[in-house]
Design an enzyme around this catalytic site. Structure first.
Site, short mmCIF file in Angstrom:
data_model
loop_
_atom_site.label_atom_id
_atom_site.label_comp_id
_atom_site.label_asym_id
_atom_site.label_seq_id
_atom_site.Cartn_x
_atom_site.Cartn_y
_atom_site.Cartn_z
N HIS A 57 0.84 -1.21 0.00
CA HIS A 57 0.00 0.00 0.00
C HIS A 57 0.87 1.26 0.00
O HIS A 57 0.63 2.22 0.72
CB HIS A 57 -0.97 -0.02 1.19
N TYR A 326 3.26 -5.57 10.11
CA TYR A 326 3.25 -4.12 9.95
C TYR A 326 4.44 -3.49 10.68
O TYR A 326 5.08 -2.56 10.19
CB TYR A 326 1.97 -3.53 10.50
#
EC number: 1.11.1.-
Length: 337
Positions: A57, A326
């Site tokens: 992303h 993450y």
């Protein structure tokens, strides 16, 4: 499986199954690494060298607004932002992949992503991280790695039956995910988003419900025709949204689909029936582009397990593994890797 079909599945799966990429090579002996670290390594390998950039992303745009809870929101959770007062929000829309200049219409840029940060009164926060597909292909990180390894082993010269053909034949949820339609939205503001993981919601009376988020444009979804998609520019979504917000605010309904007895809450491949109760939690109003959005995005790690009182994690293994991946990516981004 034809070469073109295999290429589509390869690019779509690697780029769009947001949370768990495959190992860089089947020949690489990195099995001693934690799965989440293998995943971040793979995203970097797939996207190519983009130091200091998100490993997935990467291409995104940050907007500012507020969330106003509905009258019924407090009936399902005692969470601070679901009570009577409005809460400032920072939202990042994005394309999939770690390629920062990927075309908005590229199949590998789907599903689109949304990350929402609710800024709570005590300077803490809670996040929602969702995608534009209402399902996930597999139920565990290990199965996801198996899926991607099958894709990686299914080159054009691989004899039939290819590993990906065999995997999809034995994993119908993954096959459904691969084949699901992926229309291009007119705008990020016209794209619905879905939470593929369930959470546990507790209200002030101690009543418990499990639910999944849905983030739906107030005026309903709007998509490009095939002809419009073919003619759209590489950055059409990122050019359209600032123009839209100069004219009007954009609004989404934040809703919660409630599970009923017998619904699977720890398996993101299991889509609940549309007949399940949908509770309107409130309205997300997007007001403007964040002028410091690029800096905010670089310095921020959205975390689906950054929860507040009244909301707890389910035992979904996909959900529980996401923050570790993450965090690894975030650390590398800050160090310029």
């Amino acid at each position: 499986m034809a070469t073109s079909s295999n290429f589509f599945i390869h690019t779509f799966l690697i780029s769009s199954l947001t949370f768990f990429p495959l190992s860089p090579s089947l020949a690489d002996d990195d099995t001693d690494k934690p799965v989440v670290e293998q995943l971040v390594d793979t995203l970097s390998t797939i996207a190519g060298p983009h130091p200091g950039i998100r490993k997935n992303h990467a291409k995104g745009i940050v907007v500012l607004g507020e969330f106003t809870p509905s009258a019924e929101a407090s009936s399902v959770s005692s969470a601070e932002h679901l009570q009577s007062a409005s809460t400032p929000v920072t939202i990042r829309f994005s394309n999939t992949t770690g390629i920062p200049d990927i075309a908005d219409t590229n199949p590998s840029s789907f599903p689109k992503g949304i990350a929402i940060r609710f800024q709570l009164a005590d300077n803490s926060y809670t996040d929602i991280v969702s995608i534009s597909v209402n399902r996930f292909p597999v139920a565990t990180p290990e199965d996801f790695l198996g899926l991607l390894n099958a894709v990686a082993a299914s080159g054009p010269d691989t004899p039939a039956p290819k590993p990906i053909t065999q995997f999809l034949a034995s994993h119908p949820a993954a096959k459904t995910f691969v084949e699901i339609e992926k229309p291009a939205p007119v705008s990020f503001a016209t794209q619905p988003f879905y939470g593929v993981n369930a959470f546990k919601f507790i209200n002030k009376e101690g009543e418990v419900n499990y639910g999944r988020y849905q983030i739906i444009p107030v005026n309903g979804p709007e998509y490009l025709t095939d002809e419009q998609r073919a003619a759209a520019g590489n950055n059409y979504l990122f050019e359209e949204l600032p123009k839209r917000l100069k004219q009007n605010k954009a609004e989404f309904i934040l809703a919660l689909q409630l599970a009923e007895k017998g619904d699977e809450v720890n398996d993101p491949t299991m889509v609940w029936p549309e007949t399940r109760q949908l509770v309107k939690l409130g309205t997300l109003t997007i007001e403007s582009i964040d002028p410091n959005g690029e800096q905010f995005a670089k310095q921020t790690m959205f975390n689906p397990l950054a929860l507040t009182d009244g909301i707890e994690a389910s035992k979904d293994p996909i959900l529980l593994a996401r923050p570790s991946a993450y965090a690894i990516s975030y650390g590398r981004r800050l160090s310029g890797q």
